[in-house]
Design a protein around this motif. Structure first.
Motif, mmCIF file in Angstrom:
data_model
loop_
_atom_site.group_PDB
_atom_site.id
_atom_site.type_symbol
_atom_site.label_atom_id
_atom_site.label_comp_id
_atom_site.label_asym_id
_atom_site.label_seq_id
_atom_site.Cartn_x
_atom_site.Cartn_y
_atom_site.Cartn_z
ATOM 1 N N MET A 70 0.809 -1.218 0.000
ATOM 2 C CA MET A 70 0.000 0.000 0.000
ATOM 3 C C MET A 70 0.844 1.271 0.000
ATOM 4 O O MET A 70 0.291 2.362 -0.121
ATOM 5 C CB MET A 70 -0.922 0.011 1.220
ATOM 6 C CG MET A 70 -2.043 -1.003 1.153
ATOM 7 S SD MET A 70 -3.131 -0.746 -0.270
ATOM 8 C CE MET A 70 -3.885 0.831 0.156
ATOM 9 N N ARG A 74 3.385 0.635 -4.513
ATOM 10 C CA ARG A 74 2.129 0.952 -5.204
ATOM 11 C C ARG A 74 2.284 1.027 -6.720
ATOM 12 O O ARG A 74 1.395 0.614 -7.466
ATOM 13 C CB ARG A 74 1.565 2.289 -4.678
ATOM 14 C CG ARG A 74 0.935 2.215 -3.302
ATOM 15 C CD ARG A 74 -0.315 1.367 -3.275
ATOM 16 N NE ARG A 74 -1.368 1.902 -4.111
ATOM 17 C CZ ARG A 74 -2.234 2.824 -3.735
ATOM 18 N NH1 ARG A 74 -2.149 3.343 -2.512
ATOM 19 N NH2 ARG A 74 -3.182 3.250 -4.546
ATOM 20 N N THR A 248 -9.397 -6.707 -4.271
ATOM 21 C CA THR A 248 -8.900 -5.592 -5.075
ATOM 22 C C THR A 248 -7.955 -4.759 -4.225
ATOM 23 O O THR A 248 -7.923 -4.884 -2.989
ATOM 24 C CB THR A 248 -10.052 -4.707 -5.560
ATOM 25 O OG1 THR A 248 -10.644 -4.044 -4.421
ATOM 26 C CG2 THR A 248 -11.122 -5.525 -6.271
ATOM 27 N N ALA A 250 -8.326 -1.790 -3.488
ATOM 28 C CA ALA A 250 -9.164 -0.984 -2.593
ATOM 29 C C ALA A 250 -9.489 -1.729 -1.307
ATOM 30 O O ALA A 250 -9.704 -1.109 -0.254
ATOM 31 C CB ALA A 250 -10.442 -0.568 -3.307
ATOM 32 N N ASP A 251 -9.534 -3.053 -1.365
ATOM 33 C CA ASP A 251 -9.819 -3.837 -0.163
ATOM 34 C C ASP A 251 -8.711 -3.727 0.872
ATOM 35 O O ASP A 251 -8.920 -4.049 2.048
ATOM 36 C CB ASP A 251 -10.018 -5.311 -0.529
ATOM 37 C CG ASP A 251 -11.288 -5.546 -1.329
ATOM 38 O OD1 ASP A 251 -12.315 -4.907 -1.019
ATOM 39 O OD2 ASP A 251 -11.252 -6.367 -2.269
ATOM 40 N N TYR A 252 -7.536 -3.265 0.449
ATOM 41 C CA TYR A 252 -6.399 -3.121 1.361
ATOM 42 C C TYR A 252 -6.354 -1.745 2.032
ATOM 43 O O TYR A 252 -5.422 -1.459 2.792
ATOM 44 C CB TYR A 252 -5.091 -3.409 0.625
ATOM 45 C CG TYR A 252 -4.816 -4.892 0.510
ATOM 46 C CD1 TYR A 252 -3.996 -5.539 1.419
ATOM 47 C CD2 TYR A 252 -5.424 -5.652 -0.479
ATOM 48 C CE1 TYR A 252 -3.763 -6.901 1.336
ATOM 49 C CE2 TYR A 252 -5.206 -7.021 -0.579
ATOM 50 C CZ TYR A 252 -4.376 -7.635 0.335
ATOM 51 O OH TYR A 252 -4.154 -8.998 0.264
ATOM 52 N N ALA A 253 -7.361 -0.915 1.787
ATOM 53 C CA ALA A 253 -7.394 0.418 2.402
ATOM 54 C C ALA A 253 -7.305 0.389 3.924
ATOM 55 O O ALA A 253 -6.730 1.307 4.522
ATOM 56 C CB ALA A 253 -8.641 1.170 1.947
ATOM 57 N N ARG A 256 -3.894 1.254 5.300
ATOM 58 C CA ARG A 256 -3.542 2.677 5.308
ATOM 59 C C ARG A 256 -4.272 3.413 6.428
ATOM 60 O O ARG A 256 -3.674 4.215 7.159
ATOM 61 C CB ARG A 256 -3.863 3.307 3.955
ATOM 62 C CG ARG A 256 -3.465 4.779 3.851
ATOM 63 C CD ARG A 256 -3.670 5.323 2.456
ATOM 64 N NE ARG A 256 -5.049 5.172 2.012
ATOM 65 C CZ ARG A 256 -5.454 4.337 1.066
ATOM 66 N NH1 ARG A 256 -4.588 3.543 0.466
ATOM 67 N NH2 ARG A 256 -6.734 4.267 0.722
#
Length: 271
Positions: A70, A74, A248, A250-253, A256
């Motif tokens: 992340m 990236r 995806t 985005a699933d790793y947000a 962060r």
């Protein structure tokens, strides 16, 4: 890609698991080739530094930590899939860190570790650093909580530091802990779990950023076929892998936002 494709499954590469990991890769390799992916290495790069593997433009497949995925990686890699494990602390594709202290340590809660020594595997580790920061942040009361942070280089070394008294606390990836408890229980002896961190998506399988969408889909199909192959059931059982998930980026947000939440509490860095 270059003429020297590279692959690695080294994040959970315990010596006791090497034969099973190699067998799993052989199955993945053969399935990828059967699906038309020509540039696939015969063997895994077991001993090459992970940072160089992740950044190699010829990267076919590797597992990485969620925090660099992340942040620093990236623009270098793209997500393929996320393995799911059947170990304590895992829930589908999510996992957590187990907060470990010595068995005889008097601590009953995180606040009791104020002024102690924390062991981490590295500053860019989700499970070893960021997860511990997330657990400490609500009680830190400022930027300083631990007397010292000891960087060990590996979860096993952090566990050893706690076991031997060189450190008071460490956050250990629950998959690493579960695999050690199963295959090398002596490394967990003399320690106990104080609590667990919040969960985040587990360690992703990635490929080079330039890999085409069609190739990534073939990789996913190959991985799913390997996970469904009954002839590999014993290999998957040894590694405690029960499947893969199509997540995806985005699933790793949550990885962060976990760091952002600690910073908002006045605890931006583990210390």
């Amino acid at each position: 890609m270059s003429a020297a494709p590279v692959a690695s499954l080294a994040m959970y590469d315990l010596p006791q698991l090497r034969p099973a990991i190699d067998r799993l890769w052989q199955a993945i390799r053969d399935r990828m080739r059967a699906d038309g992916i020509a540039q696939v290495p015969d063997a895994l790069a077991h001993d090459r530094p992970l940072e160089t593997i992740w950044r190699d433009p010829a990267l076919v497949l590797a597992q990485t930590c969620g925090l660099p995925f992340m942040t620093t990686l990236r623009e270098t890699v793209r997500l393929v899939a996320t393995p799911c494990y059947d170990l304590p602390g895992c829930d589908g594709a999510d996992y957590c860190s187990l907060i470990i202290v010595r068995s005889d340590h008097p601590a009953q809660r995180i606040a009791d570790l104020r002024g102690g020594i924390a062991a981490i595997n590295g500053w860019n580790s989700q499970s070893g650093m960021s997860a511990l920061r997330a657990v400490v942040a609500p009680v830190a009361g400022g930027p300083s909580f631990f007397r010292r942070v000891l960087v060990t280089g590996a979860h096993r070394d952090s566990l050893r530091a706690v076991r031997t008294g060189a450190a008071d606390i460490a956050a250990i990836d629950c998959v690493t802990h579960g695999l050690l408890a199963d295959h090398a229980p002596g490394e967990c002896a003399g320690t106990r779990v104080l609590c667990r961190s919040p969960t985040t998506p587990g360690l992703p399988l990635v490929t080079a950023a330039a890999t085409q969408d069609e190739v990534v889909q073939r990789m996913i199909a190959a991985l799913e076929a390997v996970m469904d192959d009954p002839s590999l059931a014993s290999v998957r059982a040894i590694l405690h892998i029960k499947g893969i998930a199509r997540l995806t980026a985005a699933d790793y947000a949550p990885i962060r936002t976990m760091g952002e939440a600690a910073a908002a509490r006045g605890y931006p860095a583990l210390g």
